[in-house]
Scaffold this motif. Structure first.
Motif, mmCIF file in Angstrom:
data_model
loop_
_atom_site.group_PDB
_atom_site.id
_atom_site.type_symbol
_atom_site.label_atom_id
_atom_site.label_comp_id
_atom_site.label_asym_id
_atom_site.label_seq_id
_atom_site.Cartn_x
_atom_site.Cartn_y
_atom_site.Cartn_z
ATOM 1 N N THR A 113 22.885 50.944 33.186
ATOM 2 C CA THR A 113 21.460 50.760 33.467
ATOM 3 C C THR A 113 20.673 50.555 32.177
ATOM 4 N N ILE A 115 21.735 49.114 29.396
ATOM 5 C CA ILE A 115 21.953 47.728 28.963
ATOM 6 C C ILE A 115 21.067 46.789 29.791
ATOM 7 N N LEU A 116 21.059 47.003 31.098
ATOM 8 C CA LEU A 116 20.280 46.130 31.985
ATOM 9 C C LEU A 116 18.771 46.306 31.788
ATOM 10 N N ASP A 119 17.972 44.255 28.818
ATOM 11 C CA ASP A 119 17.993 42.831 29.183
ATOM 12 C C ASP A 119 16.735 42.448 29.961
ATOM 13 N N TYR B 83 25.286 34.788 28.688
ATOM 14 C CA TYR B 83 24.941 36.142 28.247
ATOM 15 C C TYR B 83 25.236 37.141 29.365
ATOM 16 N N HIS B 87 27.632 40.508 29.024
ATOM 17 C CA HIS B 87 27.174 41.881 29.296
ATOM 18 C C HIS B 87 27.865 42.476 30.531
ATOM 19 N N LEU B 90 31.269 44.106 29.861
ATOM 20 C CA LEU B 90 31.333 45.288 28.982
ATOM 21 C C LEU B 90 31.953 46.492 29.689
ATOM 22 N N MET B 93 29.974 48.271 32.187
ATOM 23 C CA MET B 93 29.629 47.524 33.407
ATOM 24 C C MET B 93 30.920 47.275 34.213
ATOM 25 N N ILE B 115 27.359 42.928 22.683
ATOM 26 C CA ILE B 115 25.997 43.219 23.178
ATOM 27 C C ILE B 115 24.991 42.328 22.449
ATOM 28 N N ASP B 119 22.401 39.392 23.698
ATOM 29 C CA ASP B 119 20.964 39.447 23.409
ATOM 30 C C ASP B 119 20.497 38.168 22.711
ATOM 31 N N LEU B 122 20.368 35.249 25.223
ATOM 32 C CA LEU B 122 19.214 35.411 26.122
ATOM 33 C C LEU B 122 17.928 34.987 25.400
ATOM 34 N N VAL B 156 19.208 40.316 36.749
ATOM 35 C CA VAL B 156 19.431 41.659 36.201
ATOM 36 C C VAL B 156 19.292 42.709 37.306
ATOM 37 N N GLN B 160 22.201 45.309 38.763
ATOM 38 C CA GLN B 160 21.976 46.751 38.931
ATOM 39 C C GLN B 160 22.303 47.177 40.372
ATOM 40 N N LEU B 163 26.067 47.173 40.945
ATOM 41 C CA LEU B 163 26.728 48.340 40.353
ATOM 42 C C LEU B 163 26.492 49.589 41.209
#
Lengths: 297, 297
Positions: A113, A115-116, A119, B83, B87, B90, B93, B115, B119, B122, B156, B160, B163
């Motif tokens: 979370t 990392i997101l 982003d 990107y 991410h 990772l 994630m 990471i 970034d 992005l 994004v 989330q 996940l």
């Protein structure tokens, strides 16, 4: 002292507008999962000095336009700064558990979370500029300025260089300066430039703001390093040694304390010279520059 | 077959331009540390289908403007997609070691650099739009479109939600659709919308492109889920069970194979209807939609 209290009142006024705008700019529809929203706001709305937003508003003001015109720039800068702190604190990076006495984002919400959330903030910063600045040519100029300062040749590049430097000792002050310039200097300069662009400042004025931003950024870093060394006690040598033991290069460590002080003071003079063209309207910028290296915390 | 080979030649032509532009857009000054540059290019220039860039160019073409006008949009979309893969792979994630047979970015360069490479990509995506699109109002519209599709309420947010869904079983097809819509659908729709905006398409045309993008995006996801189930062998039930054991909800798992096939086919019809207004110029979009669910790999 009069100048400091004037400056302090002025900054407080700016911060009221900044805090309100940070809240409204971090409002999302229910398409944003609640935990992600909470993580974004946990870091973005945490108490902070709002240095970059203040600089953007001050630059716009110094250029003769209402400070609040630069609010989109101010918000986008704080979002970029905030995302960089969240990502820098991650276990794979600096691995910090605490930031200003509160658990870091990944400790509070978990790494994924965090990392997101970073982003999302980085993405939102550009959306705020695109939606918030009325004149498209200025919006594009600010977006380009921000991306350049924050990207691979700016802040992200500086963080990479900084991480790589941890495994060896930097002996060249120019290398240390190059890292700081990218890691923090460019974004500070961009803060002023974006404020200036929103006020439609001419190229000459933008150049003055840039010099001010870069000089203040570097002076601020040297002052920070000096505070680490002489802030708490007078055991300078030992403290410098402690920093060196941690493999962290600092200005006092490389140049010595007196030379570092001199350099910071020269940079502040340079910054003040650069904004002298604003006359009376640049007084707050001058006061801020002087305050930054005279502070004791 | 004629249509497929026409489409395939057309896409090959687009991809030549896309590959060249990806290389030049990922060129940085020596302010970008070499390892970071290498990590950025490792992922961005890895072989890929370039679905989103192709869609942007195709939309621009369908709207009667030269496809290459949409190159900045195409590049920015691939950077965002790239990107997100870095991410998502990772350890915190999805924790993937391999992507298309090559080590993932963090396996090759370490987590911190991965990471930062994400970034940087992005950030660069928005810079490419700001610098590459000549007309400022269109640049701003594209930046806003991309940020909205990629951010907390889009990609994004979808990641989330995805996940969070891993720790429980999704039983509602609408919830699954909501996740896919955000995770992949919005960016696919944005690809077409950005291409349309660059061609200065009117609102009605943009709406058609949006419907096409969202429908194709969802159909593509269903087709992917079906391939997982029936692609290799005919042991459908067992494969579905395997997915369910991994806690991964799929359309065939929720709706059954036949209903999933029907839904995908309806979505493709919807997509083709939406772009029928383009007449002859929309033929490639129609061929692509049909190809996407007929493919067997």
């Amino acid at each position: 002292m009069q100048q400091v209290s004037d400056l302090s009142r002025y900054l407080d006024q700016l911060r009221v507008q900044i805090e309100e705008s940070l809240i409204s700019a971090s409002t999302f529809s229910d398409q944003c999962p609640p935990k992600l929203l909470e993580a974004i706001r946990y870091s973005l709305l945490a108490p902070g000095k709002r240095v970059r937003p203040c600089l953007a508003l001050m630059a716009c003001d110094a250029c003769g336009q209402p400070a609040e015109k630069a609010i989109p720039a101010a918000i986008s800068l704080e979002m970029i700064h905030c995302y960089s702190l969240i990502h820098d604190d991650l276990p794979a990076m600096d691995d910090d558990d605490l930031r200003r006495g509160r658990p870091t984002n990944h400790i509070e919400f978990g790494e994924a979370t965090a990392i997101l959330a970073g982003d999302a903030l980085l993405t939102r910063a550009f959306e705020v500029l695109a939606l918030g600045i009325e004149e498209p040519d200025i919006a594009v100029a600010c977006i380009s300025e921000l991306a350049s300062a924050a990207g691979a040749e700016g802040m992200v590049g500086g963080q990479q260089a900084d991480l790589e430097a941890e495994t060896r000792t930097i002996t060249d002050p120019d290398e240390l300066q190059g890292i700081h310039r990218r890691k923090t200097g460019h974004l500070l300069a961009a803060s002023l430039l974006m404020g200036g662009r929103i006020a439609r400042a001419d190229d000459e004025t933008l150049e003055c703001l840039k010099i001010y931003g870069e000089s203040v950024g570097l002076a601020f870093q040297i002052a920070d390093d000096l505070l680490d060394v002489v802030g708490d006690s007078a055991k300078m040598g030992k403290h410098v040694q402690k920093d060196a033991d941690h493999g962290k290069s600092t200005y006092p460590g490389l140049l010595g304390i007196e030379t570092s002080r001199l350099k910071a003071s020269q940079l502040i003079d340079q910054a003040c010279d650069a904004v002298s063209c604003f006359g009376e309207q640049g007084q707050h910028l001058i006061d801020l520059a002087k305050y930054l290296i005279e502070r004791d915390h």
